[in-house]
Motif scaffolding. Structure first.
Motif, PDB file in Angstrom:
ATOM      1  N   ALA A 100       0.840  -1.194   0.000  1.00  0.00           N
ATOM      2  CA  ALA A 100       0.000   0.000   0.000  1.00  0.00           C
ATOM      3  C   ALA A 100       0.880   1.252   0.000  1.00  0.00           C
ATOM      4  N   GLY A 101       0.548   2.189  -0.860  1.00  0.00           N
ATOM      5  CA  GLY A 101       1.331   3.410  -0.982  1.00  0.00           C
ATOM      6  C   GLY A 101       2.347   3.375  -2.101  1.00  0.00           C
ATOM      7  N   ASP A 102       2.648   2.199  -2.620  1.00  0.00           N
ATOM      8  CA  ASP A 102       3.582   2.081  -3.743  1.00  0.00           C
ATOM      9  C   ASP A 102       2.923   2.581  -5.023  1.00  0.00           C
ATOM     10  N   HIS A 103       3.761   2.900  -5.986  1.00  0.00           N
ATOM     11  CA  HIS A 103       3.296   3.383  -7.291  1.00  0.00           C
ATOM     12  C   HIS A 103       3.824   2.447  -8.376  1.00  0.00           C
ATOM     13  N   ILE A 104       2.942   2.079  -9.314  1.00  0.00           N
ATOM     14  CA  ILE A 104       3.329   1.248 -10.443  1.00  0.00           C
ATOM     15  C   ILE A 104       2.887   1.927 -11.724  1.00  0.00           C
ATOM     16  N   ILE A 105       3.744   1.895 -12.734  1.00  0.00           N
ATOM     17  CA  ILE A 105       3.438   2.435 -14.052  1.00  0.00           C
ATOM     18  C   ILE A 105       3.176   1.270 -14.995  1.00  0.00           C
ATOM     19  N   PRO A 145       8.618   9.394  -6.400  1.00  0.00           N
ATOM     20  CA  PRO A 145       9.518   8.779  -5.411  1.00  0.00           C
ATOM     21  C   PRO A 145       9.053   7.399  -4.948  1.00  0.00           C
ATOM     22  N   SER A 146       7.777   7.092  -5.097  1.00  0.00           N
ATOM     23  CA  SER A 146       7.258   5.796  -4.635  1.00  0.00           C
ATOM     24  C   SER A 146       7.099   4.775  -5.760  1.00  0.00           C
TER      25      SER A 146
END
Length: 415
Positions: A100-105, A145-146
């Motif tokens: 939770a809180g991570d970022h994925i492209i 940043p995440s």
């Protein structure tokens, strides 16, 4: 193209890598759910990951491990984990590695079910950005940043956009971000994902690897390019002696063991046999697809053709460079406005109207009303999917027979 993979390697991989008992050329199917240990210390060591072995078939079996060995070998990787389906592999891998809180492209052109999964993932407080992956600059502009992972397909299904794999690989390597390629459309003989600095590849074994529309399976292969010591989300209990295995260990424990999407031993054996003819089938498939794409390009009743092998394709030069003059087995077409799409599909006799791809048989499907129906018209527009788009998965038949069948269907659809 992955020059490591050749017919000899594929045909003899099972007996040379796995050394089946009694002189067999295939690893035996082992259906045992439990495994006996004469010394409890050995059982404890296997449970704790201190030595190899099987404790319960949900986590591993000799049949699955044998297949994993072969798939890892053709990718030149550090290890592999097999799953019951390709989607099980993708979802287990992502759930195991992101928090939770991570970022994925991810690619804005993702296959319908994969995109649906990432939409579900956003409900678990993982931030998902959809970008045009045909240019790595778009990935760079979406970084935060995440950001922990970039996920894309080598060739998009169904409009065949080719991702900027070289640029994305270099960018992710520079920033220490996981780069995951879904190479289902371009299996190992076509694409050397390791050379492109990919961290992991996810593949639906159901498609070209098994090849005959008779078994489900998926795999995640760690290509050995990523230094897991820099990845913040690895749990301390999965930091085994070899750091190269940290990622796979967490995927195997959290994904395969905890989620239970286990590849059945019989399925593993069946996929292994299909793997032997992968090179031969892909060669014929790609040749047939190129011939059909050229036929459609010159057919007045076809308005538009989407295939990377055609010089007009926006990423044709990239596809030529990445795939060594092989362009895959998927092409899509839009018929002229005067033709009825459903009449055309119903008139096909040799080509099968079915939801699948990567088969020995040629298949055709209306895309907007089936696989991408849940995505809605706005998302489909972003992906380049029109209401009249037909996806074709090209098989290994005699191409002249396919053209004859398509021609008679086009004539009927024009009436």
């Amino acid at each position: 193209m992955n020059k490591r993979v050749n017919n000899t390697q594929l045909v003899h991989a099972d007996r040379l890598l796995n050394r089946p008992q009694h002189g067999a050329v295939h690893e035996a199917t082992n259906n045992s759910v439990l495994f006996e240990f004469e010394d409890v210390a050995d059982l404890e060591a296997v449970f704790q990951g201190k030595k190899p072995g099987h404790v319960y078939s949900r986590s591993s079996s000799s049949s699955a491990v044998s297949l994993q060995n072969m798939l890892n070998d053709i990718e030149g990787g550090a290890g592999a984990v097999a799953f019951a389906t390709g989607m099980a592999g993708i979802s287990s891998m992502v759930y195991s590695l992101l928090q939770a809180g991570d970022h994925i492209i991810v690619s804005q052109y993702l296959f319908g079910n994969t995109r649906s999964f990432f939409q579900t993932l956003s409900n678990f407080s993982v931030n998902v950005s959809y970008v045009d992956v045909t240019d790595a600059e778009n990935i760079k502009n979406a970084l935060t940043p995440s950001t922990k992972m970039v996920f894309c397909e080598s060739i998009a299904n169904p409009v065949t956009q080719v991702s900027d794999l070289e640029g994305i690989g270099a960018l992710c390597h520079q920033h220490g971000i996981l780069f995951v390629i879904d190479n289902t459309m371009t299996p190992s003989p076509m694409l050397d994902a390791k050379a492109l600095k990919a961290s992991l590849v996810a593949t639906s074994l159901t498609k070209y690897i098994a090849g005959h529309g008779s078994v489900l399976g998926g795999v995640v292969v760690d290509l050995g390019n990523y230094d897991w010591r820099q990845y913040q989300n690895i749990d301390d209990k999965y930091k085994v002696a070899d750091p190269a295995q940290w990622g796979l260990t967490q995927i195997r424990k959290r994904g395969l063991r905890d989620m239970g999407a286990t590849l059945a031993p019989g399925s593993a054996s069946q996929i292994a046999i299909g793997l032997e003819t992968l090179n031969l089938r892909m060669h014929q498939t790609c040749n047939n697809a190129m011939a059909l794409a050229t036929f459609f390009e010159n057919e007045r009743s076809v308005k538009q053709v989407f295939y990377p092998g055609l010089s007009e394709h926006p990423q044709h030069e990239r596809a030529t460079r990445l795939f060594n003059h092989q362009y895959g087995g998927i092409l899509s077409i839009e018929l002229a406005d005067s033709l009825d799409m459903r009449v055309f599909l119903n008139a096909l006799k040799l080509v099968i109207c079915a939801t699948h791809l990567g088969d020995t048989r040629t298949l055709a499907l209306p895309i907007a009303t089936t696989v991408f129906y849940e995505n809605g018209p706005e998302q489909r527009a972003v992906m380049g999917i029109s209401d009249k788009l037909i996806r074709m998965s090209i098989g290994i038949e005699n191409v002249a027979d396919l053209i004859d069948d398509i021609q008679q269907a086009l004539k009927l659809a024009a009436v």
